[in-house]
Design an enzyme around this catalytic site. Structure first.
Site, mmCIF file in Angstrom:
data_model
loop_
_atom_site.group_PDB
_atom_site.id
_atom_site.type_symbol
_atom_site.label_atom_id
_atom_site.label_comp_id
_atom_site.label_asym_id
_atom_site.label_seq_id
_atom_site.Cartn_x
_atom_site.Cartn_y
_atom_site.Cartn_z
ATOM 1 N N LYS A 250 3.237 11.334 -3.688
ATOM 2 C CA LYS A 250 2.224 10.610 -4.466
ATOM 3 C C LYS A 250 1.338 11.571 -5.256
ATOM 4 O O LYS A 250 0.856 11.250 -6.338
ATOM 5 C CB LYS A 250 1.382 9.758 -3.516
ATOM 6 C CG LYS A 250 0.357 8.857 -4.185
ATOM 7 C CD LYS A 250 -0.280 7.975 -3.124
ATOM 8 C CE LYS A 250 -1.366 7.074 -3.670
ATOM 9 N NZ LYS A 250 -1.930 6.202 -2.623
ATOM 10 N N GLU B 196 -7.074 0.875 -4.583
ATOM 11 C CA GLU B 196 -7.071 0.804 -3.124
ATOM 12 C C GLU B 196 -8.425 0.389 -2.531
ATOM 13 O O GLU B 196 -8.462 -0.480 -1.637
ATOM 14 C CB GLU B 196 -6.598 2.147 -2.558
ATOM 15 C CG GLU B 196 -5.120 2.381 -2.826
ATOM 16 C CD GLU B 196 -4.681 3.822 -2.730
ATOM 17 O OE1 GLU B 196 -3.494 4.089 -2.989
ATOM 18 O OE2 GLU B 196 -5.529 4.684 -2.408
ATOM 19 N N ASP C 171 0.873 -1.171 0.000
ATOM 20 C CA ASP C 171 0.000 0.000 0.000
ATOM 21 C C ASP C 171 0.912 1.224 0.000
ATOM 22 O O ASP C 171 1.444 1.606 1.040
ATOM 23 C CB ASP C 171 -0.909 -0.007 1.227
ATOM 24 C CG ASP C 171 -1.744 1.272 1.350
ATOM 25 O OD1 ASP C 171 -1.800 2.037 0.362
ATOM 26 O OD2 ASP C 171 -2.318 1.497 2.430
ATOM 27 N N ASP D 142 -13.008 5.623 0.927
ATOM 28 C CA ASP D 142 -11.569 5.593 1.195
ATOM 29 C C ASP D 142 -11.009 7.015 1.190
ATOM 30 O O ASP D 142 -10.773 7.607 0.130
ATOM 31 C CB ASP D 142 -10.876 4.738 0.128
ATOM 32 C CG ASP D 142 -9.373 4.588 0.361
ATOM 33 O OD1 ASP D 142 -8.856 5.189 1.315
ATOM 34 O OD2 ASP D 142 -8.718 3.870 -0.422
#
Length: 500
Positions: free
Chosen positions: A68, A147, A7, A169
């Site tokens: 990211k 994810e 992850d 999420d």
């Protein structure tokens, strides 16, 4: 050799593996289950993880966080104190290399094969950048998994539950919503959506602005004018946000110009400050439910994933929308890594001709529409969608277009990504001129074939309709991404690099 799931988060990352009947989190070298996605370049040596996070406020000029969010962006780069430039893919590769090294220590064998998670709403450029980062780190990326899908896998297998799941999420830097139908070990994604620029980072930013204003009201300086001041303010506000998940109020303490300023903040104040951000997630939930064709009475399980869902206002909003409490029993920080490990087990077994310990079947969907630019009936250029968002992947579809001039000898082909007909709101992935053979009739058919592969990466080819002659496979230049030669150079440079 172990196959692990990673992850790769905006703020924290985790690794997991399947060694028995269920997946397990692998601790890092500090004995912790989460690794900060932070890199500090100290005297030319990259420091990754826990110690890098601790040094972020002390050495802000040498620290890279939230990388990211820069993946796949044109021109994004970090320059260290020695003037060396690092692309986001390289910084992410450092994090991945450290995660793999720590996993290798835990397993007692080298880790090379991995599955890496990505936000469901990542587009082609960002997915490609993530795979490049894995390659630069010296890893073999067997696949990418969205994810929310990974989180649904972890929950469905752990609780042995079937039905329709809604996964909300909200991580450190991105937000996704996915609705999936779970039947045993089969996970069928019905619809997905999200915002790659919405996460805990943005909630921190609003709190930082509030605290900075209160410090000025107390006669203090503008603490955000210096990198060091902003880094300390961010660290203190992030900690305050975490405290407010379990406390009705807290105090943010910030040192500046030899003085310490104290700013009290209540949970109610924080929730009011950030209400607009939460509202954006609510809109996305409504859109995804509409795309999936379901109402709340058709949702069997509501899963909250990502550390930012610990904010009480998130569960309160979801409860207000759905009329019931979200499911508990899933660790929001670890679920994605655990699900990725299960998927890695399946892909690793398939690659080696073996049987997976926990075999799963995942049917995912595209998060972005794919199309081309064409003239409409009013002779105005617009985005013509060929593969709509939320199509099952892998997918291949085609659409026919026609030449517009007598004796036309070329077409300007543009491959687009986006859901809107208005060209201002789509991304052009590729623009190229394709030559046509002589002697074509007026309004000759041009057939465009497009595809998304299992990782959500784009492919396209254009054909002459009458004969089926290929006018060329459209190789994406991916100007926002690294070329194969650059990736190889970076991988070679990182091969012997020591990462602390």
């Amino acid at each position: 050799m172990g196959v692990i799931g990673i992850d790769l988060g905006t703020t924290y990352s985790a690794t997991a593996i399947v060694r028995g009947p269920s997946p397990e989190i692998l601790e890092n070298r500090e004995g912790e289950r989460l690794t900060p996605s932070v890199v500090v370049f100290e005297n030319g040596t990259p420091l990754v993880g826990v110690e890098a996070k601790r040094l972020a406020a002390v050495l802000p000029d040498d620290c890279v966080e939230f990388v990211k969010r820069k993946m796949g962006e044109p021109g994004a780069a970090y320059v260290d104190a020695d003037g060396k430039e690092y692309r986001p893919e390289e910084v992410s590769a450092l994090v991945l290399k450290r995660l793999a090294a720590d996993a290798s220590m835990q397993l007692g064998e080298e880790v090379r094969d991995v599955v890496v998670t990505v936000p469901a709403y990542f587009d082609d450029a960002r997915r490609t950048a993530t795979k490049d980062a894995g390659e630069i780190a010296g890893l073999n990326v067997l696949g990418l998994i969205n994810e929310p899908t990974a989180a649904g896998i972890a929950y469905g297998l752990n609780k042995q539950q079937s039905g329709v799941f809604l996964v909300y999420d909200l991580g450190g830097g991105t937000f996704d919503v996915t609705i999936m139908r779970v039947t045993g070990t089969e996970f069928d994604i019905m619809a997905t959506g999200g915002d790659r620029n919405l996460g805990g980072f943005d909630f921190d930013n609003l709190l930082m602005g509030h605290v900075a204003t209160r410090i000025r009201d107390q006669g203090g300086p503008e603490v955000r004018e210096s990198d060091k001041g902003e880094a300390e303010l961010r660290a203190q506000c992030e900690q305050a946000k975490r405290r407010l998940t379990s406390m009705p109020q807290t105090i943010v303490r910030v040192s500046a110009e030899g003085a310490t300023f104290q700013v009290p903040v209540t949970r109610a104040e924080f929730e009011e400050l950030t209400a607009s951000l939460l509202a954006r997630t609510e809109v996305t939930v409504d859109e995804v439910m509409e795309n999936a064709g379901v109402d709340w009475d058709k949702i069997d399980r509501i899963l909250l994933v990502g550390g930012s869902t610990r904010m009480p206002m998130v569960s309160a909003m979801v409860q207000r929308m759905s009329g019931r409490m979200p499911d508990i029993g899933i660790n929001p920080d670890e679920a994605v890594a655990l699900g990725a490990a299960v998927y890695a087990d399946t892909l690793g077994a398939a690659a080696g001709g073996a049987i997976a310990r926990i075999p799963v079947a995942v049917s995912d969907v595209t998060s972005q529409s794919l199309g081309t630019i064409a003239l409409n009936e009013r002779n105005i250029a617009q985005n013509s969608i060929i593969i709509p968002a939320n199509s099952k992947i892998p997918v291949k579809r085609e659409k026919s277009y026609y030449t517009v001039q007598p004796g036309q000898r070329a077409v300007d082909f543009e491959l687009t990504e986006g859901d809107d007909e208005d060209l201002r709101y789509v991304t052009v992935l590729k623009s190229t001129e394709l030559l046509l053979p002589p002697g074509l009739p007026d309004e000759a058919e041009i057939r465009v074939v497009m595809a998304y592969d299992i990782d959500g990466v784009v492919h396209a080819e254009v054909f002459l309709g009458a004969t089926g002659q290929s006018l060329g496979a459209v190789e994406l230049q991916r100007d926002n991404n690294l070329g194969a030669h650059a990736v190889e150079q970076m991988r070679n440079a990182m091969r012997d690099l020591e990462i602390l």
